[in-house]
Design a protein around this motif. Structure first.
Motif, PDB file in Angstrom:
ATOM      1  N   ARG A   6       0.826  -1.211   0.000  1.00 59.70           N
ATOM      2  CA  ARG A   6       0.000   0.000   0.000  1.00 59.70           C
ATOM      3  C   ARG A   6       0.857   1.257   0.000  1.00 59.70           C
ATOM      4  O   ARG A   6       0.612   2.194  -0.772  1.00 59.70           O
ATOM      5  CB  ARG A   6      -0.924  -0.029   1.215  1.00 59.70           C
ATOM      6  CG  ARG A   6      -1.833   1.154   1.318  1.00 59.70           C
ATOM      7  CD  ARG A   6      -2.702   1.025   2.538  1.00 59.70           C
ATOM      8  NE  ARG A   6      -3.481   2.218   2.733  1.00 59.70           N
ATOM      9  CZ  ARG A   6      -4.294   2.405   3.731  1.00 59.70           C
ATOM     10  NH1 ARG A   6      -4.470   1.459   4.629  1.00 59.70           N
ATOM     11  NH2 ARG A   6      -4.964   3.525   3.856  1.00 59.70           N
ATOM     12  N   MET A  21       2.488   1.710  -3.380  1.00 60.33           N
ATOM     13  CA  MET A  21       1.541   1.978  -4.468  1.00 60.33           C
ATOM     14  C   MET A  21       1.021   3.409  -4.438  1.00 60.33           C
ATOM     15  O   MET A  21       0.813   4.010  -5.493  1.00 60.33           O
ATOM     16  CB  MET A  21       0.343   1.023  -4.376  1.00 60.33           C
ATOM     17  CG  MET A  21       0.607  -0.353  -4.886  1.00 60.33           C
ATOM     18  SD  MET A  21      -0.819  -1.450  -4.660  1.00 60.33           S
ATOM     19  CE  MET A  21      -2.072  -0.615  -5.615  1.00 60.33           C
ATOM     20  N   GLU A  22       0.798   3.947  -3.253  1.00 59.64           N
ATOM     21  CA  GLU A  22       0.154   5.257  -3.137  1.00 59.64           C
ATOM     22  C   GLU A  22       0.812   6.344  -3.976  1.00 59.64           C
ATOM     23  O   GLU A  22       0.111   7.078  -4.674  1.00 59.64           O
ATOM     24  CB  GLU A  22       0.034   5.663  -1.669  1.00 59.64           C
ATOM     25  CG  GLU A  22      -1.102   4.923  -0.979  1.00 59.64           C
ATOM     26  CD  GLU A  22      -1.210   5.217   0.513  1.00 59.64           C
ATOM     27  OE1 GLU A  22      -0.251   5.719   1.119  1.00 59.64           O
ATOM     28  OE2 GLU A  22      -2.279   4.910   1.061  1.00 59.64           O
ATOM     29  N   ARG A  46       2.299   6.084  -6.706  1.00 52.52           N
ATOM     30  CA  ARG A  46       2.146   5.771  -8.134  1.00 52.52           C
ATOM     31  C   ARG A  46       0.718   5.941  -8.645  1.00 52.52           C
ATOM     32  O   ARG A  46       0.472   5.871  -9.839  1.00 52.52           O
ATOM     33  CB  ARG A  46       2.558   4.310  -8.389  1.00 52.52           C
ATOM     34  CG  ARG A  46       3.991   4.044  -8.067  1.00 52.52           C
ATOM     35  CD  ARG A  46       4.276   2.586  -8.258  1.00 52.52           C
ATOM     36  NE  ARG A  46       5.662   2.303  -7.904  1.00 52.52           N
ATOM     37  CZ  ARG A  46       6.278   1.184  -8.201  1.00 52.52           C
ATOM     38  NH1 ARG A  46       5.643   0.249  -8.865  1.00 52.52           N
ATOM     39  NH2 ARG A  46       7.517   0.997  -7.853  1.00 52.52           N
ATOM     40  N   LEU A  47      -0.220   6.127  -7.732  1.00 51.92           N
ATOM     41  CA  LEU A  47      -1.613   6.210  -8.126  1.00 51.92           C
ATOM     42  C   LEU A  47      -1.913   7.540  -8.790  1.00 51.92           C
ATOM     43  O   LEU A  47      -1.316   8.559  -8.470  1.00 51.92           O
ATOM     44  CB  LEU A  47      -2.525   6.019  -6.914  1.00 51.92           C
ATOM     45  CG  LEU A  47      -2.408   4.677  -6.205  1.00 51.92           C
ATOM     46  CD1 LEU A  47      -3.306   4.654  -4.973  1.00 51.92           C
ATOM     47  CD2 LEU A  47      -2.763   3.535  -7.138  1.00 51.92           C
ATOM     48  N   THR A  48      -2.880   7.515  -9.683  1.00 54.10           N
ATOM     49  CA  THR A  48      -3.351   8.734 -10.322  1.00 54.10           C
ATOM     50  C   THR A  48      -3.986   9.595  -9.249  1.00 54.10           C
ATOM     51  O   THR A  48      -4.809   9.097  -8.474  1.00 54.10           O
ATOM     52  CB  THR A  48      -4.396   8.391 -11.400  1.00 54.10           C
ATOM     53  OG1 THR A  48      -3.806   7.467 -12.305  1.00 54.10           O
ATOM     54  CG2 THR A  48      -4.853   9.637 -12.138  1.00 54.10           C
ATOM     55  N   ARG A  54      -6.397  11.660  -7.107  1.00 52.19           N
ATOM     56  CA  ARG A  54      -7.856  11.697  -7.091  1.00 52.19           C
ATOM     57  C   ARG A  54      -8.337  13.117  -7.192  1.00 52.19           C
ATOM     58  O   ARG A  54      -7.738  14.016  -6.628  1.00 52.19           O
ATOM     59  CB  ARG A  54      -8.378  11.071  -5.795  1.00 52.19           C
ATOM     60  CG  ARG A  54      -8.158   9.600  -5.760  1.00 52.19           C
ATOM     61  CD  ARG A  54      -8.549   8.981  -4.478  1.00 52.19           C
ATOM     62  NE  ARG A  54      -9.719   9.581  -3.861  1.00 52.19           N
ATOM     63  CZ  ARG A  54     -10.318   9.061  -2.824  1.00 52.19           C
ATOM     64  NH1 ARG A  54      -9.888   7.971  -2.292  1.00 52.19           N
ATOM     65  NH2 ARG A  54     -11.361   9.649  -2.293  1.00 52.19           N
TER      66      ARG A  54
END
Length: 163
Positions: A149, A152-153, A155-157, A159
């Motif tokens: 987690r 990944m955070e 790398r996330l698009t 919001r």
């Protein structure tokens, strides 16, 4: 002449492991959700329980936007859930003291009683299901999922603002 159908590309070994892992996470999540749903009070859905549970941990209440961030859904998706909980007398919607456009969501006395009754059963059901693994393995899985987690955070698009 008959055309041969091509099999979809299998991808790299890393992609195969990633997709297989994702599918296993989905399968385990579905199994846990199904079992947890069975233990909920009649007429209460898992999303409704999630809303009640979060509001139960926030005595001052939450706005739709705050709640949506906790639940990782849009405030618009919560409207129907909150409407139903309000109809059941479990949630109260009051005007926000600092923002005329917003509402503060809090539990009613009946909602607090429902949470008090449901949370222990929920915890026991989850603990029972996950006890299929030894504590050491479960702790390792928790640690690995936490690391995943965190990595990944970034790398996330990003919001959009949930309004």
């Amino acid at each position: 002449m008959k055309r041969r159908r091509q099999a979809p590309a299998r991808g790299s070994a890393g992609e195969q492991v990633a997709v297989s892992t994702w599918l296993r996470l989905l399968a385990v999540r579905a199994m846990v959700d199904r079992e947890v749903r069975r233990g909920l009070a009649r007429g209460l859905t898992l999303p409704q329980f999630d809303v009640l549970n979060h509001l139960g941990r926030s005595p001052g209440g939450l706005t739709f936007v705050e709640l949506s961030r906790h639940l990782l859904v849009t405030a618009g998706n919560l409207t129907g859930i909150v409407d139903r909980l309000e109809d059941l007398g479990l949630v109260r919607r009051t005007p926000h003291p600092e923002d005329r456009r917003a509402f503060r969501l809090t539990l009613t006395a009946r909602g607090r009683a429902t949470v008090r009754a449901q949370v222990p059963a929920h915890r026991q059901a989850v603990a029972r299901l996950l006890s299929a693994l030894p504590q050491r393995d479960l702790a390792r899985l928790r640690s690995l999922l936490g690391r995943l987690r965190q990595r990944m955070e970034p790398r996330l698009t990003p919001r959009r603002a949930l309004q």
